[in-house]
Design an enzyme around this catalytic site. Structure first.
Site, PDB file in Angstrom:
ATOM      1  N   ARG A  61       0.824  -1.204   0.000  1.00 51.90           N
ATOM      2  CA  ARG A  61       0.000   0.000   0.000  1.00 51.90           C
ATOM      3  C   ARG A  61       0.860   1.255   0.000  1.00 51.90           C
ATOM      4  O   ARG A  61       0.415   2.326  -0.425  1.00 51.90           O
ATOM      5  CB  ARG A  61      -0.944   0.016   1.216  1.00 51.90           C
ATOM      6  CG  ARG A  61      -1.862   1.238   1.253  1.00 51.90           C
ATOM      7  CD  ARG A  61      -2.984   1.057   2.259  1.00 51.90           C
ATOM      8  NE  ARG A  61      -2.487   0.893   3.602  1.00 51.90           N
ATOM      9  CZ  ARG A  61      -2.170   1.909   4.425  1.00 51.90           C
ATOM     10  NH1 ARG A  61      -2.270   3.152   4.014  1.00 51.90           N
ATOM     11  NH2 ARG A  61      -1.763   1.672   5.648  1.00 51.90           N
ATOM     12  N   TYR A 114     -11.874  18.570 -17.129  1.00 52.53           N
ATOM     13  CA  TYR A 114     -12.547  17.265 -17.095  1.00 52.53           C
ATOM     14  C   TYR A 114     -13.732  17.330 -16.134  1.00 52.53           C
ATOM     15  O   TYR A 114     -13.627  17.836 -15.018  1.00 52.53           O
ATOM     16  CB  TYR A 114     -11.522  16.235 -16.653  1.00 52.53           C
ATOM     17  CG  TYR A 114     -11.980  14.825 -16.505  1.00 52.53           C
ATOM     18  CD1 TYR A 114     -12.683  14.169 -17.504  1.00 52.53           C
ATOM     19  CD2 TYR A 114     -11.665  14.098 -15.345  1.00 52.53           C
ATOM     20  CE1 TYR A 114     -13.080  12.852 -17.374  1.00 52.53           C
ATOM     21  CE2 TYR A 114     -12.047  12.779 -15.201  1.00 52.53           C
ATOM     22  CZ  TYR A 114     -12.761  12.167 -16.212  1.00 52.53           C
ATOM     23  OH  TYR A 114     -13.147  10.856 -16.068  1.00 52.53           O
ATOM     24  N   ASP A 186      -3.541  19.077 -15.703  1.00 50.60           N
ATOM     25  CA  ASP A 186      -3.861  17.768 -16.263  1.00 50.60           C
ATOM     26  C   ASP A 186      -3.270  17.743 -17.666  1.00 50.60           C
ATOM     27  O   ASP A 186      -3.730  18.443 -18.567  1.00 50.60           O
ATOM     28  CB  ASP A 186      -5.378  17.581 -16.305  1.00 50.60           C
ATOM     29  CG  ASP A 186      -5.802  16.202 -16.807  1.00 50.60           C
ATOM     30  OD1 ASP A 186      -5.010  15.565 -17.537  1.00 50.60           O
ATOM     31  OD2 ASP A 186      -6.918  15.764 -16.497  1.00 50.60           O
ATOM     32  N   LYS A 211      -5.237   6.450 -20.393  1.00 44.88           N
ATOM     33  CA  LYS A 211      -5.305   6.911 -21.778  1.00 44.88           C
ATOM     34  C   LYS A 211      -4.036   6.508 -22.539  1.00 44.88           C
ATOM     35  O   LYS A 211      -3.696   5.338 -22.601  1.00 44.88           O
ATOM     36  CB  LYS A 211      -5.539   8.412 -21.809  1.00 44.88           C
ATOM     37  CG  LYS A 211      -6.684   8.893 -20.911  1.00 44.88           C
ATOM     38  CD  LYS A 211      -8.022   8.322 -21.291  1.00 44.88           C
ATOM     39  CE  LYS A 211      -9.185   9.039 -20.629  1.00 44.88           C
ATOM     40  NZ  LYS A 211      -9.253   8.949 -19.169  1.00 44.88           N
TER      41      LYS A 211
END
Length: 402
Positions: A61, A114, A186, A211
């Site tokens: 983690r 976005y 972004d 993407k």
């Protein structure tokens, strides 16, 4: 342009080459460390590892060797001191925003960011007394006018998601630093191959790994890159406490796709421009939103900030959304679906946003040009439109009313 070309050429070597690693017997791929924890020979080593979990392997983690390999590779491509990978692009975005704001703070964000990012800033963080103002990102004056004494974060997305509007990164970074404001961008559309925002003074870069970086439409992930001070703070707090971690298996999948990222983008760029140029000449198209086209109002800024373009763009039409969706239904090679950046071509169609659309625009269509033949894709677009046009002509006209 020569420096940009050299940068893109060097990236082919960066993604394809790793030094010989005797720990992994010379394997050309980093092994998948499919483990939740790591054990130690002595208790002293165990205690020492806990003092720096971001550098030592204690629990997956916090830090997994397979994930760490991908993070180091992405930091190299981005020109960053450090990168941290997350389970999704939104996990990276939300953690990055939360790391840089607190109760009473204010965020300036471009209004074409976005959708989930806008939703997060507009609705979710308000429960922590964080406010946001959304502005026209193409106007430095609008950005400056929105800044308040309590503004702590400037959030950019260049090019933007649907209309592919750019922000002047150097100007935004200079303005923000003069006010003590952290800048986040972004950069998913351009990837580290086509744009390196840190070189323009931007503080943090986030990407949806889902993407182009992965490129196979089979992995979901996100990453934030920047200085050790800023990314390290995210890693110690939001990454560890919110738990939006990337798994070792996902990191291995993404690493496979990363090897061909510069090569794939060359194809996406070339085919995307061919399709965009063809559409710009069609009677049902009012305007094509593609920063790589000379007709784009910010084309010169695009050439200064980016070394090329990817395969995602949109166009505006005077036809109704219903007509454009009927056209999309008839396409053979363009699949209807969300996301983008994979090998497949995609299409979505909806109403045109009034604020920024061309005069008379009723529909906004977004296309992702994949790795298929550009000639086949163009033929597909034309044949589908011919069918829609023929069907419209054959429909009975309503009778005149007296």
């Amino acid at each position: 342009m020569m420096l940009k070309d050299n940068h893109r050429e060097r990236l082919h070597t960066s993604v394809a080459h790793d030094p010989f690693d005797s720990r992994h017997h010379g394997s050309i791929h980093i092994p998948i460390y499919q483990t939740s924890l790591f054990s130690f020979d002595t208790y002293e080593e165990f205690v020492q590892a806990h003092t720096d979990e971001q550098q030592r392997h204690v629990y997956s983690r916090g830090n997994n060797p397979t994930v760490r390999y991908l993070e180091d590779k992405l930091a190299e491509l981005e020109g960053a001191e450090m990168s941290k990978c997350f389970a999704s692009g939104m996990a990276a975005i939300s953690a990055t925003i939360l790391s840089n704001v607190g109760a009473g703070d204010h965020v300036v964000c471009i209004d074409q960011a976005y959708g989930p990012t806008r939703q997060f800033l507009q609705h979710y963080v308000s429960r922590f007394q964080v406010s946001a103002t959304f502005v026209n990102g193409s106007s430095p004056e609008a950005i400056e006018a929105a800044i308040r004494p309590n503004t702590r974060l400037l959030y950019l997305e260049s090019p933007s998601t649907m209309l592919f509007q750019l922000q002047d990164l150097a100007a935004c970074a200079k303005l923000a630093r003069s006010r003590g404001i952290v800048t986040v961008i972004d950069g998913t559309w351009a990837t580290p191959v086509l744009q390196q925002p840190l070189a323009f003074g931007i503080d943090l870069v986030v990407h949806s790994i889902t993407k182009y970086i992965s490129g196979q439409s089979d992995s979901i992930g996100g990453v934030v890159s920047g200085s050790k001070a800023l990314v390290g703070r995210i890693a110690e707090a939001e990454y560890m406490l919110l738990g939006g971690i990337m798994t070792a298996y996902t990191a291995a999948q993404v690493e496979r796709g990363l090897r061909t990222l510069p090569l794939r983008l060359e194809r996406h760029e070339r085919s995307g421009l061919q399709v965009a140029e063809h559409l710009s000449r069609q009677p049902y198209v009012l305007r094509v939103n593609h920063p790589g086209l000379p007709a784009h109002p910010q084309h010169e800024l695009a050439k200064r900030q980016m070394s090329g373009s990817s395969g995602l763009f949109s166009f505006e039409s005077g036809e109704s959304p219903e007509t454009m969706r009927a056209w999309a239904d008839r396409l053979r090679y363009f699949k209807i679906g969300v996301s983008w950046g994979g090998f497949e071509s995609l299409v979505t169609a909806g109403p045109a946003p009034e604020a920024y659309s061309a005069a008379g625009a009723r529909s906004l269509v977004r296309l992702h040009v994949g790795l298929e033949s550009a000639a086949d894709l163009i033929r597909d677009l034309d044949e589908a439109w011919a069918q829609v046009a023929a069907e419209a002509v054959s429909l009975p006209r309503p009778s005149a009313q007296n």
